[in-house]
Design a protein around this motif. Structure first.
Motif, PDB file in Angstrom:
ATOM      1  N   GLU A 109       0.946   3.979  -2.954  1.00  0.00           N
ATOM      2  CA  GLU A 109       0.541   5.357  -2.696  1.00  0.00           C
ATOM      3  C   GLU A 109       1.667   6.361  -2.924  1.00  0.00           C
ATOM      4  OE1 GLU A 109      -2.396   6.794  -1.663  1.00  0.00           O
ATOM      5  OE2 GLU A 109      -3.411   4.881  -2.007  1.00  0.00           O
ATOM      6  N   GLU A 152       2.314   6.610   6.901  1.00  0.00           N
ATOM      7  CA  GLU A 152       1.264   5.601   7.012  1.00  0.00           C
ATOM      8  C   GLU A 152       1.328   4.861   8.350  1.00  0.00           C
ATOM      9  OE1 GLU A 152      -1.346   5.056   5.024  1.00  0.00           O
ATOM     10  OE2 GLU A 152      -0.663   6.739   3.822  1.00  0.00           O
ATOM     11  N   VAL A 183       0.836  -1.201   0.000  1.00  0.00           N
ATOM     12  CA  VAL A 183       0.000   0.000   0.000  1.00  0.00           C
ATOM     13  C   VAL A 183       0.871   1.251   0.000  1.00  0.00           C
ATOM     14  CG1 VAL A 183      -1.638   1.325   1.385  1.00  0.00           C
ATOM     15  CG2 VAL A 183      -2.001  -1.107   1.036  1.00  0.00           C
TER      16      VAL A 183
END
Length: 72
Positions: free
Chosen positions: A37, A50, A33
């Motif tokens: 991103e 994150e 992820v």
């Protein structure tokens, strides 16, 4: 009669193996992820952002569980 030690530790090892694969999956999914991103050029900063976001979410959810709802 007693069970041999090998038979008793087998379910424990299976549990540890399953836990290992679960943790590995979570870590790799998180890295995917972040990579998706932020891209490979900003992976380190994206990972930190994150991780802070996930950490704050977990803390907020833990606070909700700890605080009982006030009855009217």
């Amino acid at each position: 009669m007693t069970l041999p030690l090998e038979q008793v530790s087998l379910p424990i090892m299976a549990l540890l193996r399953g836990l290992f694969w679960l943790v590995l999956f979570i870590v790799l999914a998180f890295c995917f992820v972040v990579l998706f991103e932020y891209g490979p050029h900003d992976f380190k900063n994206g990972f930190q952002k994150e991780f802070a976001r996930v950490k704050s979410f977990v803390i907020k959810q833990a606070e909700k569980v700890q605080k009982p709802k006030k009855e009217h």
